[in-house]
Motif scaffolding. Structure first.
Motif, PDB file in Angstrom:
ATOM      1  N   GLN A   1       2.185  14.287 134.962  1.00 45.67           N
ATOM      2  CA  GLN A   1       0.709  14.085 134.837  1.00 45.67           C
ATOM      3  C   GLN A   1       0.711  12.711 133.112  1.00 45.67           C
ATOM      4  O   GLN A   1      -0.088  11.543 132.864  1.00 45.67           O
ATOM      5  N   ILE A   2       1.308  13.852 132.153  1.00 46.67           N
ATOM      6  CA  ILE A   2       0.968  12.873 131.393  1.00 46.67           C
ATOM      7  C   ILE A   2       2.319  11.709 130.818  1.00 46.67           C
ATOM      8  O   ILE A   2       1.392   9.947 130.732  1.00 46.67           O
ATOM      9  N   GLY A   3       3.211  11.888 131.889  1.00 47.53           N
ATOM     10  CA  GLY A   3       3.699  10.320 131.527  1.00 47.53           C
ATOM     11  C   GLY A   3       2.795   8.687 132.919  1.00 47.53           C
ATOM     12  O   GLY A   3       2.800   7.826 132.294  1.00 47.53           O
TER      13      GLY A   3
ATOM     14  N   THR B   1      -4.320   5.900 120.075  1.00 48.26           N
ATOM     15  CA  THR B   1      -4.577   6.606 121.029  1.00 48.26           C
ATOM     16  C   THR B   1      -3.845   7.955 121.470  1.00 48.26           C
ATOM     17  O   THR B   1      -2.670   7.398 121.450  1.00 48.26           O
ATOM     18  N   SER B   2      -4.003   8.164 122.266  1.00 49.45           N
ATOM     19  CA  SER B   2      -3.411   9.169 122.911  1.00 49.45           C
ATOM     20  C   SER B   2      -3.962  10.212 123.852  1.00 49.45           C
ATOM     21  O   SER B   2      -4.887   9.831 124.423  1.00 49.45           O
ATOM     22  N   ILE B   3      -2.481  10.695 124.454  1.00 47.05           N
ATOM     23  CA  ILE B   3      -3.386  11.400 125.995  1.00 47.05           C
ATOM     24  C   ILE B   3      -3.120  13.061 124.700  1.00 47.05           C
ATOM     25  O   ILE B   3      -2.638  13.435 124.935  1.00 47.05           O
ATOM     26  N   THR B   4      -4.157  13.429 125.227  1.00 46.53           N
ATOM     27  CA  THR B   4      -4.769  14.316 124.297  1.00 46.53           C
ATOM     28  C   THR B   4      -4.994  15.885 125.354  1.00 46.53           C
ATOM     29  O   THR B   4      -5.117  15.834 126.670  1.00 46.53           O
ATOM     30  N   GLN B   5      -4.079  16.965 124.716  1.00 46.56           N
ATOM     31  CA  GLN B   5      -3.711  17.896 125.065  1.00 46.56           C
ATOM     32  C   GLN B   5      -4.405  19.219 125.000  1.00 46.56           C
ATOM     33  O   GLN B   5      -4.737  19.209 123.752  1.00 46.56           O
ATOM     34  N   ASN B   6      -5.158  20.198 125.510  1.00 47.66           N
ATOM     35  CA  ASN B   6      -5.846  21.551 125.211  1.00 47.66           C
ATOM     36  C   ASN B   6      -4.594  22.011 124.890  1.00 47.66           C
ATOM     37  O   ASN B   6      -4.432  23.355 125.525  1.00 47.66           O
TER      38      ASN B   6
ATOM     39  N   PHE C   1      -1.188  24.520 134.506  1.00 43.21           N
ATOM     40  CA  PHE C   1      -1.744  23.573 133.965  1.00 43.21           C
ATOM     41  C   PHE C   1      -2.750  22.921 133.233  1.00 43.21           C
ATOM     42  O   PHE C   1      -3.749  23.299 133.533  1.00 43.21           O
ATOM     43  N   THR C   2      -2.860  22.967 131.802  1.00 41.57           N
ATOM     44  CA  THR C   2      -4.402  22.818 131.588  1.00 41.57           C
ATOM     45  C   THR C   2      -4.177  21.328 131.466  1.00 41.57           C
ATOM     46  O   THR C   2      -3.722  20.270 131.814  1.00 41.57           O
ATOM     47  N   ASP C   3      -5.858  21.346 130.836  1.00 46.70           N
ATOM     48  CA  ASP C   3      -6.216  19.365 131.252  1.00 46.70           C
ATOM     49  C   ASP C   3      -5.545  19.168 130.234  1.00 46.70           C
ATOM     50  O   ASP C   3      -5.555  18.382 129.033  1.00 46.70           O
ATOM     51  N   ILE C   4      -5.751  17.240 130.597  1.00 50.07           N
ATOM     52  CA  ILE C   4      -5.414  16.392 129.554  1.00 50.07           C
ATOM     53  C   ILE C   4      -6.266  15.598 129.883  1.00 50.07           C
ATOM     54  O   ILE C   4      -7.197  14.892 130.152  1.00 50.07           O
ATOM     55  N   GLN C   5      -6.417  14.260 128.688  1.00 49.49           N
ATOM     56  CA  GLN C   5      -7.384  13.926 128.392  1.00 49.49           C
ATOM     57  C   GLN C   5      -6.919  12.026 127.781  1.00 49.49           C
ATOM     58  O   GLN C   5      -6.282  12.118 126.358  1.00 49.49           O
TER      59      GLN C   5
END
Length: 337
Positions: free
Chosen positions: A165-167, A290-295, A316-320
């Motif tokens: 999902q990150i990619g 700018t980033s895909i931020t992981q928790n 899986f933890t949230d990303i934003q």
């Protein structure tokens, strides 16, 4: 030599057995007055309970061993904070060991050091174990869980982000900004861990959905390090074969950013960057990334919670997306060039 139960018995006049019962809080075997005398003597003499010896006898432990990859990452601190918070809430203790930078002997040393004493479990932070070391861990009969790294092996439980999902999300974001020639830099697609492979698969899927065929020179592999970012930018060069790059980590992003400056490539005017991780590093450079931020805090907290409660599922933890200043929206004129 430290103060022993025998010293306290001698100080108070009680038997060693009575002192042991008081210090072990075996209620019902002594009076409150006796407990007060023993505890006061223990405090006076500076007695400290030998938890290791107690755990060897009872075969119960409150210790969580945290094993960390020694690669210079910038996300281990919030993971450890999450682990420590949950450990405190559950009255558990944490020890930290370092496993080297994908070094067989350092991994083995960290594992054997942890396994020399009773443990309630082991948490491994982004550690991709060599096969023999993984076998050592599997046969140790100690609960374990990986954090910030995922595997296909059903025996390897983990708490991580959804790397596919990150990619996919990073690529879709850049596509919406008008970019069609999108690079992926600094990811490890050879490791037994699936982090890099999944990010690559998500990236490729998003491009294919938009009728874009990924080009071989758009992808620059690496080990998520600052140096991998420097090398990737050198390889991209000034050919402008990509208009935007997804970086495998914040450190890769900063490596790209600094090397681009040496090559007189402006971020984001000439090239857009979006990093994966979203740690504080994104905010202390110019332009901010700018980033895909992981928790990462949640990864640590949840990993410790699952280990303590002996839960077997993965999570899986949230990303934003955290928008900052390193991505430019392309205009129609840009697309024509």
């Amino acid at each position: 030599m430290g103060v022993t139960i025998k010293d306290i018995a001698k100080e108070t006049g009680f038997s060693v057995a009575t002192v042991s019962r008081v210090l072990s809080n075996k209620v019902g075997f002594f009076s409150q007055e006796t407990a007060a005398i023993v505890n006061a003597a223990a405090l006076k003499l500076g007695y400290k309970k030998n938890m290791a010896a107690t755990e060897l006898v009872t075969q119960k432990s409150s210790i969580i061993a945290v094993i960390i990859n020694s690669t210079k990452t910038n996300f281990s601190d919030p993971i450890i904070e999450g682990i420590q918070q949950k450990a405190n809430e559950a009255d558990k203790r944490v020890i930290i060991l370092y496993a080297g930078d994908h070094d067989f002997r350092s991994q083995q040393r960290a594992l054997t050091t942890a396994l020399e004493r009773p443990l309630m479990g082991i948490l491994l932070l982004s550690v991709d174990l060599f096969a023999d070391n993984l076998q050592l861990l599997k046969t140790a009969n100690v609960p374990f869980r990986f954090i910030s790294i995922s595997f296909q092996d059903p025996d390897l439980k983990y708490v991580a982000s959804d790397d596919w999902q990150i990619g996919y999300l990073a690529t879709k974001y850049l596509l919406k900004k008008g970019h069609r020639k999108i690079g992926l830099a600094g990811v490890d697609i050879e490791s037994s861990a699936h982090t890099g492979k999944l990010r690559l698969a998500g990236y490729q899927r998003a491009l294919i959905e938009n009728n874009i065929t990924p080009q071989k020179d758009w992808i620059q592999t690496g080990n998520y390090s600052y140096k991998a970012g420097l090398n990737a930018m050198k390889n991209y060069g000034q050919q402008k074969n990509v208009s935007a790059i997804i970086t495998g980590s914040d450190l890769v992003g900063i490596g790209l950013l600094n090397q681009a400056a040496k090559m007189n490539i402006s971020i984001p005017n000439d090239l857009s960057l979006i990093t994966i991780d979203g740690t504080y590093l994104c905010r202390i450079v110019q332009p901010q990334l700018t980033s895909i931020t992981q928790n990462f805090y949640s990864m640590g907290y949840l990993g410790a919670e699952y280990l303590i409660s002996n839960q077997r599922q993965n999570a899986f933890t949230d990303i934003q997306i955290s928008e900052r200043g390193s991505v430019r929206k392309l205009t129609a004129a840009d697309s024509e060039n």
